[in-house]
Scaffold this motif. Structure first.
Motif, PDB file in Angstrom:
ATOM      1  N   ILE A 132       7.352  92.319 -24.638  1.00  0.00           N
ATOM      2  CA  ILE A 132       6.761  90.975 -24.583  1.00  0.00           C
ATOM      3  C   ILE A 132       7.670  90.026 -23.801  1.00  0.00           C
ATOM      4  O   ILE A 132       7.211  89.258 -22.952  1.00  0.00           O
ATOM      5  N   THR A 136       7.984  91.810 -17.424  1.00  0.00           N
ATOM      6  CA  THR A 136       7.764  91.459 -16.021  1.00  0.00           C
ATOM      7  C   THR A 136       9.009  91.709 -15.168  1.00  0.00           C
ATOM      8  O   THR A 136       8.903  91.879 -13.949  1.00  0.00           O
ATOM      9  N   ASN A 183      -5.750  92.425 -17.170  1.00  0.00           N
ATOM     10  CA  ASN A 183      -5.594  91.159 -17.875  1.00  0.00           C
ATOM     11  C   ASN A 183      -5.437  91.383 -19.369  1.00  0.00           C
ATOM     12  O   ASN A 183      -4.622  90.718 -20.023  1.00  0.00           O
ATOM     13  N   GLU A 186      -1.664  93.090 -19.888  1.00  0.00           N
ATOM     14  CA  GLU A 186      -0.538  92.186 -19.683  1.00  0.00           C
ATOM     15  C   GLU A 186      -0.784  90.822 -20.320  1.00  0.00           C
ATOM     16  O   GLU A 186       0.146  90.183 -20.813  1.00  0.00           O
ATOM     17  N   GLY A 187      -2.042  90.375 -20.332  1.00  0.00           N
ATOM     18  CA  GLY A 187      -2.353  89.083 -20.925  1.00  0.00           C
ATOM     19  C   GLY A 187      -2.057  89.042 -22.416  1.00  0.00           C
ATOM     20  O   GLY A 187      -1.647  88.005 -22.948  1.00  0.00           O
ATOM     21  N   LEU A 189       0.380  90.526 -23.908  1.00  0.00           N
ATOM     22  CA  LEU A 189       1.822  90.290 -24.026  1.00  0.00           C
ATOM     23  C   LEU A 189       2.127  88.810 -23.843  1.00  0.00           C
ATOM     24  O   LEU A 189       2.936  88.223 -24.569  1.00  0.00           O
ATOM     25  N   HIS A 190       1.462  88.209 -22.854  1.00  0.00           N
ATOM     26  CA  HIS A 190       1.702  86.787 -22.565  1.00  0.00           C
ATOM     27  C   HIS A 190       1.244  85.907 -23.719  1.00  0.00           C
ATOM     28  O   HIS A 190       1.942  84.959 -24.102  1.00  0.00           O
ATOM     29  N   GLN A 191       0.098  86.219 -24.305  1.00  0.00           N
ATOM     30  CA  GLN A 191      -0.396  85.436 -25.438  1.00  0.00           C
ATOM     31  C   GLN A 191       0.529  85.557 -26.646  1.00  0.00           C
ATOM     32  O   GLN A 191       0.753  84.578 -27.367  1.00  0.00           O
ATOM     33  N   PHE A 193       3.729  86.075 -26.429  1.00  0.00           N
ATOM     34  CA  PHE A 193       4.901  85.281 -26.067  1.00  0.00           C
ATOM     35  C   PHE A 193       4.645  83.792 -26.314  1.00  0.00           C
ATOM     36  O   PHE A 193       5.474  83.095 -26.889  1.00  0.00           O
ATOM     37  N   LEU A 194       3.477  83.314 -25.875  1.00  0.00           N
ATOM     38  CA  LEU A 194       3.145  81.905 -26.063  1.00  0.00           C
ATOM     39  C   LEU A 194       3.033  81.561 -27.544  1.00  0.00           C
ATOM     40  O   LEU A 194       3.481  80.485 -27.977  1.00  0.00           O
ATOM     41  N   THR A 202      -1.591  77.798 -26.318  1.00  0.00           N
ATOM     42  CA  THR A 202      -2.402  78.964 -26.673  1.00  0.00           C
ATOM     43  C   THR A 202      -3.147  78.676 -27.969  1.00  0.00           C
ATOM     44  O   THR A 202      -2.666  77.907 -28.807  1.00  0.00           O
TER      45      THR A 202
END
Length: 224
Positions: A132, A136, A183, A186-187, A189-191, A193-194, A202
């Motif tokens: 997470i 990247t 999406n 990887e998305g 993981l981003h959510q 993180f947020l 988010t």
């Protein structure tokens, strides 16, 4: 499924290591402690010298397994996605209904990861936190094209292509299946993180999970 997974060795691109860490006790200790140390101090501050001090071994012994810390991170990432792929394949193999199969796949990719007790030297829950926070950094580099040609990201791309195939089963007319699949992977993981660090941008929180969000997304995008 648990018994099958416990007997499977995840195959990692041999160009990522000098010596396969799975072949020795020291190699497994390097993997185990590197996960814990990266989680503790972050990849930017992580060095082989600090890892050597943690495992009580010379820094040079780590270089006998990995050329540099970037390849170690890509190795850990590849192992993680290989583990996720096995879970994905075995958990969806018996589904006849394509929609339920996709929901199961999305659930596996986006849900909270628990430690798998069958892999004693790898804590998947901690490794998930690293993915997470640091994933990247595995390919946001100047060398990404060359490393891609070398197959460094093959397992990660294979996970996305498996989900793409299921999306195509659900709605063959949908024109953006690859973009949607990448999406989701990887998305999520981003959510996560947020949700942990930037809560104001988010909707994911203690009651709404990334899984909830992506279920809603695919239902609105793919339903005919």
């Amino acid at each position: 499924m648990d018994q099958i997974l416990s007997n499977i060795k995840i195959q990692i691109n041999s160009k990522l290591f000098v010596k396969d860490p799975e072949t020795s006790a020291l190699g497994k200790k390097i993997i185990q402690e590197s996960i814990l140390l990266i989680d503790e101090i972050g990849f930017d501050h992580f060095t082989f010298k600090k890892l050597g001090e943690k495992i009580g071994s010379n820094e040079s012994s780590i270089y006998r397994y990995f050329e540099n810390k970037h390849k170690l991170l890509v190795y850990l990432s590849s192992w993680y996605w290989g583990w996720m792929e096995y879970r994905l394949v075995f958990s969806t193999s018996n589904y006849i209904d394509s929609w339920e199969k996709l929901k199961k796949a999305v659930s596996i990719i986006t849900e909270k990861v628990e430690d798998d007790q069958k892999t004693a030297h790898i804590n998947e829950s901690v490794l998930n936190r690293i993915i997470i926070a640091e994933f990247t950094k595995t390919f946001h580099t100047k060398e990404v094209d060359e490393e891609n040609k070398e197959g460094f990201y093959f397992i990660y791309k294979r996970v996305i292509n498996r989900i793409t195939a299921i999306i195509n089963e659900v709605n063959p007319e949908y024109a953006y299946s690859k973009s949607l699949a990448s999406n989701i992977v990887e998305g999520a993981l981003h959510q996560q993180f947020l949700r942990e660090h930037m809560k104001t941008i988010t909707n994911c929180n203690e009651t709404i999970s990334p899984t909830d969000f992506y279920f809603n997304l695919i239902e609105n995008v793919l339903k005919k």
